[in-house]
Motif scaffolding. Structure first.
Motif, PDB file in Angstrom:
ATOM      1  N   ARG A 259      -4.266  -3.766  -9.524  1.00 53.79           N
ATOM      2  CA  ARG A 259      -2.896  -3.325  -9.798  1.00 53.79           C
ATOM      3  C   ARG A 259      -2.491  -3.755 -11.194  1.00 53.79           C
TER       4      ARG A 259
ATOM      5  N   THR B 214      -2.116   1.448  -8.883  1.00 50.58           N
ATOM      6  CA  THR B 214      -2.553   0.525  -7.843  1.00 50.58           C
ATOM      7  C   THR B 214      -3.678   1.195  -7.065  1.00 50.58           C
TER       8      THR B 214
ATOM      9  N   GLU C 275      -8.125  -4.977  -4.278  1.00 54.74           N
ATOM     10  CA  GLU C 275      -6.992  -4.253  -4.867  1.00 54.74           C
ATOM     11  C   GLU C 275      -6.923  -4.531  -6.360  1.00 54.74           C
TER      12      GLU C 275
ATOM     13  N   ASN D 117       1.973   4.098 -10.294  1.00 55.70           N
ATOM     14  CA  ASN D 117       3.228   3.360 -10.369  1.00 55.70           C
ATOM     15  C   ASN D 117       4.161   4.026 -11.375  1.00 55.70           C
TER      16      ASN D 117
END
Length: 699
Positions: A649, A654, A647, A682
């Motif tokens: 972010r 993200t 991941e 986001n």
């Protein structure tokens, strides 16, 4: 010298408002035409809103504020306006800001040539660029929305974009005439959620497009089409909150090439409600069209589905319940028609206390049944049981802190057995029993605050079962652990009961330190007058003396935890063992488990079992996180499943990548590899992670 003036005293327009305003500036003058001019480090405060600028001029005749920038306005909700020049009313609710920028919830920033404030509710932005990414110099942000006009409804916290381009790295990738998006502070809003891409060996490459619908403040619905060359699936999640409880229903309906375009589906529902008089209604529905559907689509790894409905009332001294459970097995080789799949039941128990009688008296009654769908003799057996019980129990602390417990009781059962010639049609039996337990907890507290507790425990029990043999429907899997070592019976149900004399002894130890360090352990064993053949090899309970039971745990201030349990004989050969390692820290989360079981044919385990599982996540830095899961069969020396996730972010995006592999196969399942990709912008997403990470700009 800076001046502090109350505009409430000087400005009639503000005097009519509900709140008072104040102004701070280096110099404040009043011109001959009744214009108040504040210059130099100007700051104004009104009704929770703060404004700072180079110059603020108030014209009483027009009741307007003319503001020269750089301008900074922060609202009570945390929204921020910046501009070069503004013409506003004194309440800052109506007017125009030029060369302006709006930052919502310190996440989403919108830059515009002009911003109009209308009616204290609407903010209109013209020729706008919107992004949650940090903009460095003249470089393009990672993503942005460019629109001719944007309208922010501050009451509904909604954003409307007109004639909009989506740009990635400055390149246009999509155009939309009208887009409605929730503001960053919205918790529930109708609209598209984060889509994801999934690729599997059997279903190919597909996309999930979840759409969330707010039906009311207490109801919502999520519809997720899942489309690929091999499947057409619609996933559904419905949730509703009531004053007295909650209801959730999830499911899916599918037409795919795995089952020759046949319709596949599943439904999982859960409900829980509380009513006056301590009544409670709880229900659960689990249904699936075929054994492999849940695994094929990664909905669940359950191999047994339990659906039930129960009405119960629990008060201080009594409990009453009525319920029905329906069981469906998804395990290869199981025939549901030959398993007890319909299980109705009712029970009542009450605690009675009489003056002059120490302890408490408990009475109860219950009715249960186990019904099979098959009508074939023996394999289609149906049973019913009606039971009554009475028990007296007393607890006392005597002598030098000895904790004693004694109980005597009687249980009576009446069985009705159908469709099985191995048992009489009607069977009655009684079970008188007695039990005593003695514990002596010893505690020591050291000078540094370390507390140690040592507790030896001894339990003695006797029972005598009188009556004919009955079918064993609910006690076929037996465990020996620290929870039942000192219990009256090791059988988990009511059909099978231990008889004769037996005794158990254990030694418990616990240490707790102020630093957070803790350790605990239990060592115990069970002995009985005669061996019970119903305890088969591999359970640790065979013979007149059980295996040793050892359980232990360790907690470290660093967040590391170790827990284990094992059964071993006098030669230290383990028949069952289990260990778990956990570690939670700022950067590492680990949960690793090891399990080993000897063969137990009577429990449906003809071969030994040994496996380990691992679930871990490592935060490389503020933006990168690596996670993984693995399950390995040590007995077969082959992996069962594995997953790796990555991941990324930051403050504006993200991105999640995952790959998983199922190695096992059966008559209904095949080995399969699954790839996943999800991207979330986001700033708009309702469920975006809190506390976005801000990147730094570099020259």
């Amino acid at each position: 010298m800076r001046w502090l003036l109350l505009l409430l005293l000087l400005l009639p327009g503000l005097a009519r408002a509900q709140g008072a305003a104040s102004l701070v500036a280096d110099t404040v003058t009043v011109t001959p035409d009744n214009r108040l001019v504040a210059e130099g480090n100007v700051e104004a405060f009104y009704d929770g809103t703060r404004l700072s600028a180079t110059q603020v001029a108030y014209d009483e005749a027009t009741d307007r504020l003319t503001i020269i920038g750089p301008i900074f306005i922060e609202t009570p909700e945390g929204d921020i306006f910046t501009a070069k020049r503004a013409d506003l009313d004194p309440q800052l609710e109506n007017g125009i800001l030029r060369g302006a920028r709006l930052v919502l919830d310190r996440q989403l920033q919108l830059a515009a040539n002009r911003i109009d404030r209308v009616g204290g509710r609407y903010t209109q932005l013209y020729r706008t660029s919107a992004t949650a990414c940090r903009v460095c110099g003249g470089r393009e942000p990672l993503w942005e929305l460019r629109a001719e006009r944007v309208v922010l409804d501050e009451v509904e916290d909604q954003l409307w974009f007109e004639n909009t381009q989506l740009r990635i790295g400055g390149l246009p990738v999509a155009w939309l005439p009208v887009v409605r998006l929730p503001g960053p502070g919205v918790e529930r809003a109708t609209g598209l959620l984060v889509p994801s891409i999934r690729q599997t060996d059997r279903l190919g490459t597909g996309i999930r497009l979840p759409y969330f619908v707010v039906l009311s403040p207490s109801r919502d619905l999520t519809l997720t089409p899942y489309l690929s060359p091999q499947t057409r699936t619609l996933e559904i999640l419905y949730r509703q909150a009531y004053l007295r409880g909650d209801l959730s229903v999830e499911g899916a309906i599918t037409q795919d090439t795995i089952r020759d375009n046949s319709i596949r589906s599943y439904v999982f529902a859960d409900a829980s409600f509380a009513y006056p008089g301590n009544w409670r209604l709880e229900g659960q529905l689990r249904s699936v069209s075929d054994e492999a559907y849940l695994v094929d689509y990664d909905y669940s790894d359950r191999d047994r589905l339990d659906s039930f409905l129960e009405i119960s009332r629990i008060r201080e001294n009594d409990r009453l319940s009525f319920g029905l459970t329906v069981v469906e097995s998804l395990r290869a080789g199981d025939r549901n028609a030959e398993l007890p799949s319909i299980l109705p039941g009712a029970s009542y128990s009450r605690v009675l206390r009489y003056p002059g009688l120490p302890g408490r008296l408990t009475v109860g009654a219950s009715a249960d049944a186990a019904i099979r769908e098959s009508n074939e003799p023996s394999v289609g057996r149906d049973t019913g049981r009606l039971s009554g019980r009475i028990a007296w129990q007393v607890n006392r602390v005597v002598g030098p802190g000895l904790v004693t417990e004694a109980a005597v009781g009687l249980r009576a059962d009446a069985y009705l057995v159908e469709n099985d010639p191995a048992f009489d049609g009607t069977i009655t039996r009684t079970l008188p029993y007695a039990r005593a337990e003695l514990r002596w907890p010893l505690q020591r507290t050291g000078a540094t605050g370390v507390v140690q507790i040592v507790e030896p425990v001894v339990a003695l029990a006797w029972s005598d079962l009188r009556g004919g043999p009955v079918p064993n429907e609910d006690s076929q899997v037996v465990e020996l652990d620290e929870a039942n070592l000192l219990s009256f019976s090791r059988f988990p149900g009511e059909d099978a009961r231990e008889t004769g004399w037996r005794a158990a002894g254990a030694l418990r130890y616990q240490l707790t330190a102020p630093s957070g360090f803790a350790m605990r352990g239990t060592l115990g064993r069970l002995v009985r007058e005669e061996a019970d053949p119903r305890f088969s090899d591999g359970t640790g309970l065979e013979g007149t003396t059980s295996d040793w039971l050892l359980s232990w745990g360790l907690d470290l201030p660093s967040g590391l935890t170790l827990n284990g349990r094992g059964l071993f004989d006098d030669g230290f050969d383990f028949s069952r063992s289990e260990a778990r390692l956990g570690w939670d820290s700022d950067r590492i989360d680990i949960a690793a488990t090891y399990v080993q079981l000897d063969a137990a044919p009577d429990e449906g385990r003809p071969d030994p079992v040994a496996e380990w599982t691992l679930d871990a996540a490592y935060r490389v830095n503020q933006v990168w996180t690596v996670s993984g899961e693995a399950r390995y069969d040590l007995s077969a020396d082959e992996p069962q499943s594995g997953e790796l996730g990555l991941e990324y972010r930051n403050e504006c995006v993200t991105v999640g990548l995952s790959v998983s592999r199922r190695f096992t196969s059966s008559t209904t399942l095949e080995p399969e590899t699954d790839y996943g990709l999800s991207v979330a912008f986001n700033g708009f997403s309702v469920d975006a992670p809190a506390g976005p990470i801000r990147r730094t700009c570099r020259n």
